[in-house]
Motif scaffolding. Structure first.
Motif, PDB file in Angstrom:
ATOM      1  N   VAL A  70      13.539  14.028   0.930  1.00 29.47           N
ATOM      2  CA  VAL A  70      13.065  15.291   0.711  1.00 29.47           C
ATOM      3  C   VAL A  70      14.046  15.956   1.466  1.00 29.47           C
ATOM      4  N   ALA A  71      14.240  17.442   1.226  1.00 30.09           N
ATOM      5  CA  ALA A  71      15.215  18.336   2.188  1.00 30.09           C
ATOM      6  C   ALA A  71      14.477  19.604   1.972  1.00 30.09           C
ATOM      7  N   GLU A  72      14.766  20.173   3.155  1.00 29.64           N
ATOM      8  CA  GLU A  72      14.182  21.697   3.453  1.00 29.64           C
ATOM      9  C   GLU A  72      14.644  22.734   2.313  1.00 29.64           C
ATOM     10  N   LYS A  73      15.694  22.855   1.985  1.00 30.30           N
ATOM     11  CA  LYS A  73      16.139  23.711   0.848  1.00 30.30           C
ATOM     12  C   LYS A  73      16.506  22.990  -0.334  1.00 30.30           C
ATOM     13  N   PRO A  74      15.933  22.598  -1.435  1.00 32.06           N
ATOM     14  CA  PRO A  74      16.343  21.860  -2.502  1.00 32.06           C
ATOM     15  C   PRO A  74      17.343  22.941  -3.315  1.00 32.06           C
TER      16      PRO A  74
ATOM     17  N   ILE B  34       0.917  -1.305  -0.067  1.00 32.23           N
ATOM     18  CA  ILE B  34      -0.196  -0.063   0.007  1.00 32.23           C
ATOM     19  C   ILE B  34       0.947   1.285  -0.012  1.00 32.23           C
ATOM     20  N   SER B  35       0.490   2.181  -0.789  1.00 30.49           N
ATOM     21  CA  SER B  35       1.249   3.434  -0.881  1.00 30.49           C
ATOM     22  C   SER B  35       0.544   4.564  -0.324  1.00 30.49           C
ATOM     23  N   PHE B  36       1.050   5.616  -0.049  1.00 34.12           N
ATOM     24  CA  PHE B  36       0.307   6.597   0.592  1.00 34.12           C
ATOM     25  C   PHE B  36       1.155   8.022   0.737  1.00 34.12           C
ATOM     26  N   THR B  37       0.629   9.308   0.977  1.00 31.69           N
ATOM     27  CA  THR B  37       1.289  10.207   1.267  1.00 31.69           C
ATOM     28  C   THR B  37       1.320  10.357   2.876  1.00 31.69           C
ATOM     29  N   TYR B  38       2.463  11.175   3.325  1.00 31.05           N
ATOM     30  CA  TYR B  38       2.741  10.987   4.840  1.00 31.05           C
ATOM     31  C   TYR B  38       3.280  12.418   5.394  1.00 31.05           C
ATOM     32  N   ASN B  39       2.642  12.872   6.277  1.00 32.77           N
ATOM     33  CA  ASN B  39       3.360  14.100   7.131  1.00 32.77           C
ATOM     34  C   ASN B  39       3.722  13.433   8.590  1.00 32.77           C
ATOM     35  N   ASP B  40       4.853  14.114   9.096  1.00 30.55           N
ATOM     36  CA  ASP B  40       5.343  13.626  10.338  1.00 30.55           C
ATOM     37  C   ASP B  40       5.008  14.678  11.607  1.00 30.55           C
TER      38      ASP B  40
ATOM     39  N   PRO C 194      17.955   5.837  10.483  1.00 31.43           N
ATOM     40  CA  PRO C 194      16.989   4.889  11.202  1.00 31.43           C
ATOM     41  C   PRO C 194      15.636   5.230  10.274  1.00 31.43           C
ATOM     42  N   LEU C 195      15.015   3.780  10.109  1.00 34.66           N
ATOM     43  CA  LEU C 195      13.671   3.967   9.504  1.00 34.66           C
ATOM     44  C   LEU C 195      12.613   4.627  10.192  1.00 34.66           C
ATOM     45  N   GLN C 196      12.893   4.703  11.451  1.00 37.00           N
ATOM     46  CA  GLN C 196      11.789   5.120  12.390  1.00 37.00           C
ATOM     47  C   GLN C 196      12.080   6.430  12.768  1.00 37.00           C
ATOM     48  N   GLY C 197      13.372   7.066  12.176  1.00 36.70           N
ATOM     49  CA  GLY C 197      13.643   8.622  12.657  1.00 36.70           C
ATOM     50  C   GLY C 197      14.043   8.720  13.776  1.00 36.70           C
ATOM     51  N   THR C 198      14.447   9.716  14.392  1.00 37.29           N
ATOM     52  CA  THR C 198      15.003  10.174  15.736  1.00 37.29           C
ATOM     53  C   THR C 198      14.068  11.320  16.110  1.00 37.29           C
ATOM     54  N   PRO C 199      14.282  11.783  17.430  1.00 41.11           N
ATOM     55  CA  PRO C 199      13.734  12.873  17.904  1.00 41.11           C
ATOM     56  C   PRO C 199      13.832  14.261  17.187  1.00 41.11           C
ATOM     57  N   THR C 200      15.045  14.397  16.386  1.00 41.29           N
ATOM     58  CA  THR C 200      15.374  15.602  15.660  1.00 41.29           C
ATOM     59  C   THR C 200      15.631  14.986  13.941  1.00 41.29           C
ATOM     60  N   SER C 201      14.977  14.113  13.434  1.00 39.63           N
ATOM     61  CA  SER C 201      15.179  13.853  12.249  1.00 39.63           C
ATOM     62  C   SER C 201      14.037  13.002  11.740  1.00 39.63           C
ATOM     63  N   ARG C 202      13.826  13.055  10.419  1.00 40.69           N
ATOM     64  CA  ARG C 202      12.601  12.306   9.979  1.00 40.69           C
ATOM     65  C   ARG C 202      12.975  11.063   9.685  1.00 40.69           C
TER      66      ARG C 202
ATOM     67  N   ALA D  20       9.413  21.789  14.303  1.00 38.03           N
ATOM     68  CA  ALA D  20       9.381  23.078  13.706  1.00 38.03           C
ATOM     69  C   ALA D  20       8.925  24.362  14.337  1.00 38.03           C
ATOM     70  N   LYS D  21       8.247  23.989  15.249  1.00 39.29           N
ATOM     71  CA  LYS D  21       7.532  25.208  16.146  1.00 39.29           C
ATOM     72  C   LYS D  21       8.768  26.013  16.886  1.00 39.29           C
ATOM     73  N   THR D  22      10.048  25.172  17.278  1.00 29.91           N
ATOM     74  CA  THR D  22      10.896  25.864  17.737  1.00 29.91           C
ATOM     75  C   THR D  22      12.292  26.049  17.167  1.00 29.91           C
ATOM     76  N   ASP D  23      12.233  25.449  15.801  1.00 32.01           N
ATOM     77  CA  ASP D  23      13.387  25.308  15.184  1.00 32.01           C
ATOM     78  C   ASP D  23      13.140  25.798  13.590  1.00 32.01           C
ATOM     79  N   THR D  24      13.566  26.954  13.297  1.00 27.89           N
ATOM     80  CA  THR D  24      13.214  27.410  12.012  1.00 27.89           C
ATOM     81  C   THR D  24      13.766  26.804  10.887  1.00 27.89           C
ATOM     82  N   ALA D  25      14.903  26.024  11.374  1.00 26.25           N
ATOM     83  CA  ALA D  25      15.710  25.314  10.178  1.00 26.25           C
ATOM     84  C   ALA D  25      14.885  23.908   9.859  1.00 26.25           C
ATOM     85  N   ILE D  26      13.854  23.447  10.662  1.00 29.22           N
ATOM     86  CA  ILE D  26      13.157  22.222  10.486  1.00 29.22           C
ATOM     87  C   ILE D  26      12.065  22.482   9.797  1.00 29.22           C
ATOM     88  N   SER D  27      11.252  21.381   9.167  1.00 21.95           N
ATOM     89  CA  SER D  27      10.202  21.681   8.334  1.00 21.95           C
ATOM     90  C   SER D  27       9.356  20.155   8.274  1.00 21.95           C
ATOM     91  N   ASP D  28       8.036  20.165   8.327  1.00 23.65           N
ATOM     92  CA  ASP D  28       7.297  18.902   8.319  1.00 23.65           C
ATOM     93  C   ASP D  28       7.128  18.945   6.716  1.00 23.65           C
TER      94      ASP D  28
END
Length: 469
Positions: free
Chosen positions: A243-247, A187-193, A313-321, A200-208
């Motif tokens: 994906v990357a914040e600033k292509p 099954i495929s899907f689109t995803y938001n983290d 990591p497939l599951q991400g970390t507290p600071t990375s997708r 991202a609410k406290t770190d402007t360099a990060i985006s969902d």
């Protein structure tokens, strides 16, 4: 302009259980002899509520049922509480699932699809604890399955875990617009983290950043908690697009992957002659040389086992997708000046996997259908209408025809020749077809949506166009 034949129309309105309908006569002169095709129209639903079909896979594997949610507006999943099916022969309606404690803020259900191989429906479900302070949203939803002979018994398809340490095979946000592979196994899907959204609410360099993921059959256990934020799932879920914040301008980097499709019923033949069994075509937002965002077509080739981690990591970390699995190959197949244009739509491919189709503007600024090989190469314009395509499209099971809304009607076009036909009346702006026409598994019927009524009595209904003998 492709030849267009005006249908013979004597429109009638049918109740939910009525059969028969208007005949739309179509003909065109091919190289040897005329092609004849007739469609009869039936209004399948009539209840005073919405009946929204998804952009793909709304028919059961035998074509007897069409699934829909009860939205009357595309943007109202969060406040929609039920998933239903309607019988294409009798008009019988069955409720498959009803949310509990439904409010305007959630949980919400919608965007239902049928498995192509089993009597199972899959749909978006908001997080179970949804309320005004924690509403339905892009990072707060999951995929729920229902077997049609066991209504009301939800199967959590993708596991969710938003509390570190995160669980491999579970995601931390919201899956959306689920689509089954041709064999019904992946099954495929689109995803938001959710984790990245909060960071991202406290770190402007990060985006969902929206991305594309897949589920494969392999149960994932997640510890339940009293907040109902987390859940165990029947499938192992991973993100498969980078994906990357600033292509970088002029590069193939993207900051958004979306509106994907499986390539072929069982994959496609690669340029080297080998067969790629599982692959996805998707839309990706790049930056052109001037730094402007445009949307191009990408392909991601998937390994036989997507459960092996790559360099993150497939599951991400507290600071990375979440990371992309090992041996996933992502590549861009279009390099246009303006990119994909037109109404929102999902990419589609022919069943043999040879052609990936998308919408874009022609030289006159008219939105047309285009296609190219998943290996890249020359882009071919398929439609040549005087008016723009108005919404998403679908290709029939033979790979011969594409159906789409245009000029306030449903049209079909032969992919090989571009011959184009109007197969419904031309409706008013208020009553025009909405969303994507869906082909039945045998290619003999098309389901589509349009509004009936006016004012507070205007509801989205399901119509069936059936090929007549």
């Amino acid at each position: 302009m492709a030849k267009q034949v005006k249908p013979m129309v004597h429109m009638r309105i049918f109740g939910a259980a009525a059969l028969g309908g208007t005949l739309f006569g179509l003909s065109t002169c091919g190289p040897k002899e005329p092609i004849q095709m007739n469609f009869s129209e039936t209004q399948l639903t009539s209840a005073v509520q919405g009946h929204t079909i998804h952009n793909t896979q709304v028919f059961s594997k035998d074509g007897r049922w069409v699934v829909y949610d009860t939205r009357n507006d595309d943007n109202k999943i969060g406040s929609t509480g039920s998933i239903e099916i309607v019988n294409t022969e009798t008009g019988e309606v069955r409720v498959l699932y009803q949310t509990t404690n439904q409010t305007g803020a959630g949980p919400g259900v919608g965007a239902a699809t049928f498995s192509p191989t089993q009597d199972r429906v899959l749909f978006i479900h908001g997080i179970r604890n949804a309320d005004a302070s924690r509403p339905y949203g892009m990072t707060r939803r999951t995929g729920i399955g229902i077997d049609i002979d066991r209504p009301g018994e939800p199967i959590f398809m993708d596991a969710r875990d938003i509390v570190p340490p995160f669980t491999e095979g579970a995601l931390r946000g919201g899956t959306h617009a689920h689509s089954w592979s041709g064999d019904g196994k992946w099954i495929s899907f689109t995803y938001n983290d959710y984790v990245m959204e909060q960071l991202a609410k406290t770190d402007t360099a990060i985006s969902d950043l929206r991305t594309v993921g897949i589920m494969v059959p392999h149960p994932v256990e997640v510890g339940e908690d009293s907040t109902l934020e987390n859940n165990t799932g029947a499938c192992f879920s991973v993100v498969v697009t980078d994906v990357a914040e600033k292509p970088k301008p002029g590069s193939d980097q993207i900051d958004r992957a979306f509106d994907e499709c499986w390539i072929g019923k069982s994959g496609y033949r690669k340029a080297d002659g080998s067969w790629q069994v599982k692959a996805i075509a998707f839309q990706g937002n790049v930056r052109d040389n001037a730094g402007k965002t445009i949307t191009e077509v990408f392909v991601v080739d998937l390994p036989k086992n997507p459960m092996k981690a790559g360099d993150r990591p497939l599951q991400g970390t507290p600071t990375s997708r979440p990371g992309v699995p090992r041996d996933v190959v992502q590549r861009r197949i279009t390099h246009t000046a303006r990119g994909i244009e037109g109404p929102r739509h999902w990419l589609r491919t022919t069943p043999d996997g040879r052609l990936v189709c998308f919408l874009a503007s022609d030289k006159q600024g008219v939105i047309q259908l285009f296609g190219l090989s998943p290996n890249g190469g020359e882009i071919r314009q398929i439609t040549s209408n005087d008016f723009s395509i108005q919404g998403p499209f679908n290709i029939d099971p033979t790979g011969g025809w594409v159906a789409y809304p245009a000029d306030n009607s449903v049209f079909i076009t032969a992919l090989a020749t571009g011959d184009t036909y109007r197969i419904t009346d031309r409706f008013t702006d208020e009553g025009k077809p909405i969303g994507a026409p869906n082909w039945s598994p045998d290619g003999n019927a098309i389901a589509y949506n349009r509004y009936i009524g006016a004012g507070n009595n205007r509801f989205l209904q399901v119509f069936l166009l059936r090929k007549a003998d």
